[in-house]
Design a protein around this motif. Structure first.
Motif, PDB file in Angstrom:
ATOM      1  N   GLU A  98       0.109  -6.037  -2.052  1.00 19.45           N
ATOM      2  CA  GLU A  98       1.242  -5.313  -2.629  1.00 19.45           C
ATOM      3  C   GLU A  98       0.869  -3.950  -3.202  1.00 19.45           C
ATOM      4  O   GLU A  98       1.595  -2.980  -3.003  1.00 19.45           O
ATOM      5  CB  GLU A  98       1.893  -6.168  -3.728  1.00 19.45           C
ATOM      6  N   MET A  99      -0.230  -3.891  -3.920  1.00 16.18           N
ATOM      7  CA  MET A  99      -0.539  -2.666  -4.655  1.00 16.18           C
ATOM      8  C   MET A  99      -1.333  -1.650  -3.834  1.00 16.18           C
ATOM      9  O   MET A  99      -0.963  -0.480  -3.782  1.00 16.18           O
ATOM     10  CB  MET A  99      -1.300  -3.016  -5.944  1.00 16.18           C
ATOM     11  N   ILE A 100      -2.422  -2.093  -3.242  1.00 19.34           N
ATOM     12  CA  ILE A 100      -3.310  -1.152  -2.556  1.00 19.34           C
ATOM     13  C   ILE A 100      -2.609  -0.379  -1.445  1.00 19.34           C
ATOM     14  O   ILE A 100      -2.765   0.843  -1.370  1.00 19.34           O
ATOM     15  CB  ILE A 100      -4.590  -1.867  -2.080  1.00 19.34           C
ATOM     16  N   PRO A 101      -1.799  -1.029  -0.588  1.00 21.81           N
ATOM     17  CA  PRO A 101      -1.118  -0.235   0.450  1.00 21.81           C
ATOM     18  C   PRO A 101      -0.191   0.846  -0.122  1.00 21.81           C
ATOM     19  O   PRO A 101      -0.139   1.959   0.384  1.00 21.81           O
ATOM     20  CB  PRO A 101      -0.331  -1.286   1.237  1.00 21.81           C
ATOM     21  N   GLU A 102       0.507   0.526  -1.205  1.00 21.04           N
ATOM     22  CA  GLU A 102       1.407   1.509  -1.817  1.00 21.04           C
ATOM     23  C   GLU A 102       0.625   2.648  -2.469  1.00 21.04           C
ATOM     24  O   GLU A 102       1.001   3.819  -2.352  1.00 21.04           O
ATOM     25  CB  GLU A 102       2.318   0.830  -2.837  1.00 21.04           C
ATOM     26  N   ILE A 103      -0.469   2.312  -3.133  1.00 24.41           N
ATOM     27  CA  ILE A 103      -1.311   3.337  -3.756  1.00 24.41           C
ATOM     28  C   ILE A 103      -1.878   4.261  -2.687  1.00 24.41           C
ATOM     29  O   ILE A 103      -1.791   5.490  -2.790  1.00 24.41           O
ATOM     30  CB  ILE A 103      -2.437   2.692  -4.581  1.00 24.41           C
ATOM     31  N   ALA A 104      -2.444   3.681  -1.642  1.00 22.38           N
ATOM     32  CA  ALA A 104      -3.049   4.474  -0.564  1.00 22.38           C
ATOM     33  C   ALA A 104      -2.014   5.357   0.123  1.00 22.38           C
ATOM     34  O   ALA A 104      -2.267   6.545   0.386  1.00 22.38           O
ATOM     35  CB  ALA A 104      -3.733   3.556   0.449  1.00 22.38           C
ATOM     36  N   ALA A 105      -0.850   4.806   0.399  1.00 25.35           N
ATOM     37  CA  ALA A 105       0.198   5.586   1.071  1.00 25.35           C
ATOM     38  C   ALA A 105       0.692   6.728   0.196  1.00 25.35           C
ATOM     39  O   ALA A 105       0.919   7.842   0.687  1.00 25.35           O
ATOM     40  CB  ALA A 105       1.362   4.666   1.458  1.00 25.35           C
TER      41      ALA A 105
END
Length: 120
Positions: A98-105
């Protein structure tokens, strides 16, 4: 010349934004990087560690120092948003999914060349 992204796990949010929950909150706050530090607030599972941050938000979100580096020509700029999350998420699966993909994007979309991680 670098554009720096900033990520803090301190549960920081700007005045007017929703505070973090205290358990396993995987949401992110996008705080405009030009937000005055006096408008920064903190909500975190480890409340007793936030006394200093509430007195001096720059100790966990060093916007004043970073703006000085930009003014001195030692840093190209900041991404549009400072990202903040709750550092007390116990599920590694949820952090990864949930978090890492949103942070990276978010950092990719805002053109970050590097990211400063400020853990709590």
């Amino acid at each position: 010349e670098s554009r720096l992204g900033v990520l803090t796990t301190s549960g920081c949010y700007a005045a007017g934004q929703k505070a973090f929950h205290y358990k396993d909150d995987t949401s992110l706050r996008r705080i405009p990087s030009d937000t005055p530090v006096e408008k920064l607030r903190f909500s975190h599972i480890t409340e007793n560690y936030l006394v200093d941050a509430r007195r001096d938000p720059d100790c966990l979100v060093p916007l004043t120092a970073l703006q000085a580096e930009i003014a001195a020509g030692r840093l190209g700029g900041l991404t549009d948003s400072v990202l903040s999350c709750m550092g007390g998420v116990y599920s590694q699966r949820r952090v990864q999914a949930e978090m890492i993909p949103e942070i990276a994007a978010t950092f990719a979309n805002e053109g970050a060349d590097a990211v400063l991680l400020i853990p709590m």
